[in-house]
Scaffold this active site. Structure first.
Site, short mmCIF file in Angstrom:
data_model
loop_
_atom_site.label_atom_id
_atom_site.label_comp_id
_atom_site.label_asym_id
_atom_site.label_seq_id
_atom_site.Cartn_x
_atom_site.Cartn_y
_atom_site.Cartn_z
CE LYS A 409 -3.64 -2.32 2.26
NZ LYS A 409 -3.30 -3.82 1.93
CB THR A 473 -15.38 -3.06 -0.54
OG1 THR A 473 -14.48 -3.47 -1.04
CG2 THR A 473 -15.37 -3.07 1.00
NE ARG A 540 -13.03 -1.60 3.91
CZ ARG A 540 -12.26 -2.43 4.56
NH1 ARG A 540 -12.90 -2.84 5.84
NH2 ARG A 540 -11.40 -3.05 4.01
#
Length: 611
Positions: A409, A473, A540
């Site tokens: 990330k 998601t 999210r």
């Protein structure tokens, strides 16, 4: 019946076999007409053969084995006894100079063949009868199961399951065309893996066992996928290494778990190189009670460190890892220390007391949505300031190596957590290039690990246990995954290879769609998607559809290890550390927007996602 009585009966059976073989040989030679002219030689020869055979049977150890488990060693003993008895017959024929007709030479063939057939066949027949009597009813009552793999593992498993009251092997499948259509221990090899749905349907079976302990991960994944789609519950046998070492038996089956479906090959590291780095040295691990930190501690313990200094902010996590070592590795010296990596005074105290040569910095905030709203400055303090404090302590107190556990990330980050980890990488690069000291700064970047705290797999498991729905998601979201032990081992491998300043990138394999992960977990739990539904909830805050392991501006080069590459990122400036330190020294509250603006300043590749 006691052992002595049983041995006497077996001994009498073997003597009876001599009588039948000797007399039967004469009857076969003379077309079942009794040769009265041979009466005397038949009687004398029988007496000699009985005496010799009795001695031969004792010498061959025929009465040590149990008939119900008669097998190849027992057949070898029978062959020894028959050979000695046959040699006795050869001597008799050579010395046959008396009155009357000579003993027919055909007895040299007929007698040993009949004797072998009676002795060996009798034992085999007894075992078949006993097994049918003992296990036949149990097998008929056992659950029908299809075995995938008709090799050595499959053969061993069939033999083991024959004695189990729980299972009844109805068929095997194997992708080797030369095996299809044959039988293995009386069970048909009914087709290849793709034919599993038909075979399960034909035999009304709902269980599959993967008996391919040495197969590649992709083959196991494919077989599991086919079986799960057919609605079967899938089990697997232990790996070949565990079987060969004797740690477990072939029948020590376990349900296939989600880790098996990733199809990742077992990681191999240069143990000698890693051992040279660790043995006899003090290693400090921050975040020692977390998923990665605790596994790093376990892997480090394999290489005989002088001691492990376990630094952890969570009292409960520290207690758990401390108790694990007390029970599982009592011989390893551990120093469990409560401490916050942001606390410079505490960190300096720890380093000055224990003087670690190796530092593995795993402490971090990692939950993306949680750090995105109202916690952004805390993410900066923990992930950036904490790294700076620990790394400077490592340099100040002469540590040989400092290893930062980073994340995918940090590549082109779109969230606060990823940007703070990228900033932590840059901090280590700057310390390596511009700070005093000889500590090698190394960074290891990888994706999600299976089963880690806060990851999707424990969450999905909990949702399935509650009856659903399983929340995903986005239909297209994917992530890289590897197992926690694999990640920890590769971190150690990278640490041992680093020369300082490198960002190591672990080979994460192919990305996995989260919705496919959810579907597989539902099926592995024995449910259908009609029973446990999947619900899409939307991305999210800070979440990306796709993760990357390399940024656009980065180039990689190979390393001697096939699962490790080195990324070359843009260099940091000499003023970076001073300016960053001033920013981190802010005492008042810092708003999320100000944090994002600061992160954008330090890491231009950071592009905050629109919430």
């Amino acid at each position: 019946m006691n052992t002595t009585a049983r041995s006497v009966l077996v001994f009498l059976f073997d003597l009876l076999a001599v009588f039948v073989a000797w007399v039967g040989g004469f009857l076969l030679r003379f077309n079942f007409q009794w040769p009265s002219s041979y009466n005397e030689k038949i009687i004398v020869g029988l007496g000699i053969l009985l005496a010799i055979h009795a001695i031969a049977c004792r010498w061959a150890g025929l009465y040590r084995g149990m008939w119900i488990f008669a097998s190849l060693p027992d057949l070898k003993r029978v062959l020894k006894a028959v050979l000695v008895s046959s040699l006795a017959l050869v001597v008799m024929l050579a010395l046959d100079r008396g009155a009357g007709p000579a003993i027919p030479r055909s007895l040299l063939v007929l007698y040993p063949l009949l004797l072998l057939a009676i002795m060996g066949g009798g034992r085999a027949a007894w075992r078949m009868w006993k097994e049918h009597r003992i296990y036949g009813g149990l097998m008929a009552a056992g659950k029908p199961v299809v075995i995938v793999g008709a090799g050595t593992g499959g053969a061993m498993l069939v033999r083991e399951l024959e004695r189990s009251p729980d299972w009844r092997v109805v068929a095997l499948v194997d992708d080797n065309p030369s095996k299809q259509g044959l039988e293995l221990h009386g069970r048909p090899i009914a087709g290849n893996v793709e034919s599993l749905p038909r075979i399960l349907r034909d035999h009304k079976a709902s269980h599959v066992i993967l008996a391919m302990p040495s197969a590649a991960g992709e083959a196991l994944k494919h077989a599991t996928d086919v079986a799960i789609r057919a609605g079967a519950q899938v089990f697997t046998v232990p790996g070949l290494e565990d079987l060969m070492s004797g740690k477990v038996a072939i029948n020590a089956m376990r349900p296939v778990d989600i880790e098996d479906l990733l199809g990742r090959e077992p990681v191999k590291i240069d143990s000698n190189h890693v051992k040279e780095m660790i043995t006899g040295k003090t290693a400090l691990i921050t975040g020692a009670g977390g998923s990665i930190g605790s596994e790093l501690c376990r892997q480090l313990a394999r290489f005989a460190p002088a001691r492990l200094v376990l630094v952890e902010a969570s009292e409960f996590a520290l207690y758990n890892i401390e108790q694990w070592f007390r029970v599982q590795q009592p011989g390893v010296e551990i120093i469990p220390l409560a401490g916050d990596v942001k606390d410079g005074i505490r960190m300096d105290e720890v380093f000055s007391t224990w003087k670690p040569q190796l530092v593995f910095h795993a402490a971090a905030y990692k939950h993306v949505p949680l750090m995105e709203v109202a916690n952004a400055w805390q993410a900066v303090r923990n992930n950036v300031l904490g790294t700076l404090q620990v790394a400077r302590c490592a340099q100040r107190h002469g540590a040989e190596r400092f290893v930062l556990i980073s994340t995918d990330k940090a590549v082109n980050p779109t969230n606060v957590m990823g940007a703070t980890k990228r900033l932590a990488e840059m901090t280590c690069e700057a310390l390596h290039c511009f700070a005093e000291g000889h500590t090698q700064m190394e960074m290891v970047r990888f994706g999600n690990v299976l089963g880690s705290t806060g990851s999707v797999i424990p969450k999905f498991a909990e949702q399935i246990a509650r009856g659903g729905p399983v929340t995903v998601t986005h239909p297209d979201i994917n992530r890289y995954f590897m197992s926690i032990p694999e990640a920890a081992q590769l971190v150690l491998q990278a640490a041992s290879m680093g020369q300082g300043g490198e960002i190591f990138v672990l080979d994460m394999g192919d990305p996995v769609k989260i919705v496919d992960l959810a579907r597989n977990m539902i099926r592995l739990s024995g449910y259908t998607e009609d029973e446990i539904q999947i619900k899409f909830t939307g991305l999210r805050p800070g979440e990306k559809l796709y993760e990357e392991l390399l940024a656009d501006a980065e180039e990689t080069r190979e390393t001697p290890h096939p699962k490790l590459r080195i990324a070359r990122s843009r260099p940091v400036t000499e003023s970076f550390l001073d300016e960053l330190t001033q920013w981190l020294a802010q005492t008042g509250p810092v708003s999320d927007d100000d944090v994002r603006a600061g992160l954008k300043r330090w890491a231009p590749e950071y592009e905050p996602a629109k919430h």
